[in-house]
Enzyme design. Structure first.
Site, PDB file in Angstrom:
ATOM      1  NE  ARG A   1      93.392 -41.514  58.222  1.00 13.55           N
ATOM      2  CZ  ARG A   1      93.937 -42.448  57.724  1.00 13.55           C
ATOM      3  NH1 ARG A   1      93.019 -43.579  57.829  1.00 13.55           N
ATOM      4  NH2 ARG A   1      94.955 -42.635  57.185  1.00 13.55           N
TER       5      ARG A   1
ATOM      6  NE  ARG B   1      99.376 -50.923  54.772  1.00 10.66           N
ATOM      7  CZ  ARG B   1      98.737 -50.308  55.475  1.00 10.66           C
ATOM      8  NH1 ARG B   1      98.171 -50.943  56.613  1.00 10.66           N
ATOM      9  NH2 ARG B   1      98.150 -49.137  55.402  1.00 10.66           N
TER      10      ARG B   1
ATOM     11  CE  LYS C   1      93.695 -50.113  55.182  1.00  7.60           C
ATOM     12  NZ  LYS C   1      93.646 -49.046  54.220  1.00  7.60           N
TER      13      LYS C   1
ATOM     14  NE  ARG D   1      99.844 -43.755  54.602  1.00  9.10           N
ATOM     15  CZ  ARG D   1      98.878 -43.342  55.292  1.00  9.10           C
ATOM     16  NH1 ARG D   1      98.804 -41.921  55.283  1.00  9.10           N
ATOM     17  NH2 ARG D   1      97.843 -44.200  55.885  1.00  9.10           N
TER      18      ARG D   1
ATOM     19  NE  ARG E   1      97.473 -42.216  60.450  1.00  9.25           N
ATOM     20  CZ  ARG E   1      97.080 -43.345  59.997  1.00  9.25           C
ATOM     21  NH1 ARG E   1      96.156 -44.104  60.497  1.00  9.25           N
ATOM     22  NH2 ARG E   1      97.794 -43.954  58.992  1.00  9.25           N
TER      23      ARG E   1
HETATM   24  P1  ADP Z   1      96.043 -46.216  56.591  1.00  8.61           P
HETATM   25  O1  ADP Z   1      94.622 -46.958  57.681  1.00  8.61           O
HETATM   26  O2  ADP Z   1      96.025 -45.243  56.323  1.00  8.61           O
HETATM   27  O3  ADP Z   1      96.000 -47.437  55.670  1.00  8.61           O
HETATM   28  P2  ADP Z   1      97.268 -47.734  58.894  1.00  8.61           P
HETATM   29  O4  ADP Z   1      96.922 -47.011  60.023  1.00  8.61           O
HETATM   30  O5  ADP Z   1      96.812 -48.943  58.676  1.00  8.61           O
HETATM   31  O6  ADP Z   1      97.101 -46.539  57.788  1.00  8.61           O
HETATM   32  O7  ADP Z   1      98.856 -47.836  58.910  1.00  8.61           O
HETATM   33  C1  ADP Z   1      99.704 -46.747  59.027  1.00  8.61           C
HETATM   34  C2  ADP Z   1     101.154 -46.956  58.777  1.00  8.61           C
HETATM   35  O8  ADP Z   1     101.721 -47.956  59.387  1.00  8.61           O
HETATM   36  C3  ADP Z   1     101.387 -47.521  56.980  1.00  8.61           C
HETATM   37  O9  ADP Z   1     101.450 -46.456  56.157  1.00  8.61           O
HETATM   38  C4  ADP Z   1     102.612 -48.227  57.202  1.00  8.61           C
HETATM   39  O10 ADP Z   1     103.835 -47.286  57.416  1.00  8.61           O
HETATM   40  C5  ADP Z   1     102.566 -48.867  58.639  1.00  8.61           C
HETATM   41  N1  ADP Z   1     101.978 -50.353  58.479  1.00  8.61           N
HETATM   42  C6  ADP Z   1     100.558 -50.479  58.826  1.00  8.61           C
HETATM   43  N2  ADP Z   1     100.368 -51.692  58.835  1.00  8.61           N
HETATM   44  C7  ADP Z   1     101.686 -52.312  58.044  1.00  8.61           C
HETATM   45  C8  ADP Z   1     101.896 -53.617  57.291  1.00  8.61           C
HETATM   46  N3  ADP Z   1     101.208 -54.729  57.385  1.00  8.61           N
HETATM   47  N4  ADP Z   1     103.270 -53.527  56.832  1.00  8.61           N
HETATM   48  C9  ADP Z   1     104.214 -52.546  56.807  1.00  8.61           C
HETATM   49  N5  ADP Z   1     103.773 -51.143  57.405  1.00  8.61           N
HETATM   50  C10 ADP Z   1     102.695 -51.123  57.987  1.00  8.61           C
HETATM   51  P1  ADP Z   2      91.701 -46.623  56.098  1.00  4.99           P
HETATM   52  O1  ADP Z   2      91.676 -47.438  57.496  1.00  4.99           O
HETATM   53  O2  ADP Z   2      91.238 -47.563  55.028  1.00  4.99           O
HETATM   54  O3  ADP Z   2      92.944 -45.794  56.185  1.00  4.99           O
HETATM   55  P2  ADP Z   2      89.681 -45.054  57.579  1.00  4.99           P
HETATM   56  O4  ADP Z   2      88.583 -45.593  57.821  1.00  4.99           O
HETATM   57  O5  ADP Z   2      90.540 -44.222  58.454  1.00  4.99           O
HETATM   58  O6  ADP Z   2      90.512 -45.639  56.213  1.00  4.99           O
HETATM   59  O7  ADP Z   2      88.768 -43.845  56.666  1.00  4.99           O
HETATM   60  C1  ADP Z   2      89.733 -42.500  55.943  1.00  4.99           C
HETATM   61  C2  ADP Z   2      89.098 -41.230  56.144  1.00  4.99           C
HETATM   62  O8  ADP Z   2      87.916 -41.265  55.410  1.00  4.99           O
HETATM   63  C3  ADP Z   2      88.423 -40.879  57.701  1.00  4.99           C
HETATM   64  O9  ADP Z   2      88.489 -39.532  58.162  1.00  4.99           O
HETATM   65  C4  ADP Z   2      87.149 -41.571  57.608  1.00  4.99           C
HETATM   66  O10 ADP Z   2      86.380 -40.703  58.318  1.00  4.99           O
HETATM   67  C5  ADP Z   2      86.848 -41.283  56.104  1.00  4.99           C
HETATM   68  N1  ADP Z   2      85.780 -42.188  55.678  1.00  4.99           N
HETATM   69  C6  ADP Z   2      85.748 -43.587  55.602  1.00  4.99           C
HETATM   70  N2  ADP Z   2      84.936 -43.995  55.044  1.00  4.99           N
HETATM   71  C7  ADP Z   2      84.133 -42.982  54.280  1.00  4.99           C
HETATM   72  C8  ADP Z   2      83.019 -43.094  53.431  1.00  4.99           C
HETATM   73  N3  ADP Z   2      82.175 -44.198  53.263  1.00  4.99           N
HETATM   74  N4  ADP Z   2      82.471 -41.878  53.225  1.00  4.99           N
HETATM   75  C9  ADP Z   2      83.194 -40.636  53.635  1.00  4.99           C
HETATM   76  N5  ADP Z   2      84.242 -40.539  54.342  1.00  4.99           N
HETATM   77  C10 ADP Z   2      84.856 -41.853  54.836  1.00  4.99           C
END
Ligand code: ADP
Ligand code: ADP
Ligand code: ZN
Length: 216
Positions: free
Chosen positions: A127, A88, A13, A171, A160
């Site tokens: 990551r 979420r 994302k 998660r 993280r």
């Molecule tokens: P990821 O990209 O790995 O999905 P985010 O950076 O979007 O993680 O979010 C990290 C953490 O922040 C989540 O695991 C959750 O604990 C919290 N968080 C983010 N967005 C929301 C939301 N919309 N509602 C509740 N918790 C959230």
């Molecule tokens: P989210 O916001 O959904 O949690 P991220 O964009 O942070 O996901 O991606 C999670 C991890 O996977 C990061 O380390 C990113 O560099 C890697 N990643 C994301 N998209 C791809 C892809 N298409 N192929 C390989 N690695 C990816």
């Protein structure tokens, strides 16, 4: 354009959002990033949120809805925005609907990035994130030019706390029970676009661009 990017943790994302906001000139609203920034600034709300986040739990709906409401009311979000990681829960999706209604606004589309569990784990534990600008890397799939240093701003990269295996497992469970039901919520409204996230960064992005063609 008013977009929502959904998908399990590690789906890509954030990575795809970084490109979309640049190419489509959207205001990036990432609740995860907002919580982390707030924590770094030493704010009370950030401290409260980080207690949930580090355990891999969702932050309370009321806290989350409130920071999104405040953010959406800022002038730079009036015309175009991309919501990354929000809503979420179904409660949050309903709250978002209310906020948009109040603003006489509505979503253009919901992009749902689909990725299998085994790929997610690999992505999450590798990551690395920039402390200064939030840009995301991967140890193997997207390494920075210099190890531990952000290509964009020279900031320090870190892992993280919630990207450790135990927290990731929690998660994923929470995603299945609390977040997945939203997919049907948006499908029912005809807004859902499913994208295969199990491809290269570039191929995923191309599919998203194709799906967005003609929308505004
Ligand atoms: P990821 O990209 O790995 O999905 P985010 O950076 O979007 O993680 O979010 C990290 C953490 O922040 C989540 O695991 C959750 O604990 C919290 N968080 C983010 N967005 C929301 C939301 N919309 N509602 C509740 N918790 C959230
Ligand atoms: P989210 O916001 O959904 O949690 P991220 O964009 O942070 O996901 O991606 C999670 C991890 O996977 C990061 O380390 C990113 O560099 C890697 N990643 C994301 N998209 C791809 C892809 N298409 N192929 C390989 N690695 C990816
Ligand atoms: Zn940086």
């Amino acid at each position: 354009m008013k977009l929502l990017v959904m998908g399990p943790p590690g789906a890509g994302k954030g990575s795809q959002s970084q490109k979309l906001i640049a190419d489509y000139e959207l205001t990036h609203i990432s609740t995860g990033e907002m919580f982390r920034r707030s924590y770094e600034r030493g704010e009370e709300i950030g401290k409260k949120a980080m207690a949930y986040i580090n355990e891999g739990n969702l932050v309370d709906d009321d806290i989350t809805n409130e920071i999104v409401r405040k953010r959406l009311l800022k002038p730079d979000a009036a015309r175009c925005f991309l919501l990354d990681g929000y809503p979420r829960t179904v409660t949050q999706a309903e709250a978002l609907d209310d906020m948009l209604k109040e603003m006489s606004s509505s979503l253009t589309a919901v992009i749902n990035i689909v990725v299998d569990k085994d790929i997610i784990l690999e992505r999450m534990v590798g990551r690395r994130v920039c402390k200064s600008c939030g840009h995301t890397y991967h140890k193997t799939f997207k390494p920075p030019k210099v190890e531990g240093v952000c290509d964009q701003c020279g900031g320090t990269l870190y892992q993280r706390v919630d990207d450790q295996l135990e927290s990731v497992r929690n998660r994923l469970k929470i995603y299945e029970t609390k977040t997945k039901p939203i997919i049907d919520y948006y499908k029912g409204r005809g807004l859902l676009i499913n994208i295969n996230g199990m491809q290269s960064f570039e191929a995923v992005y191309k599919d998203i661009q194709k799906a967005l063609r003609g929308l505004r």
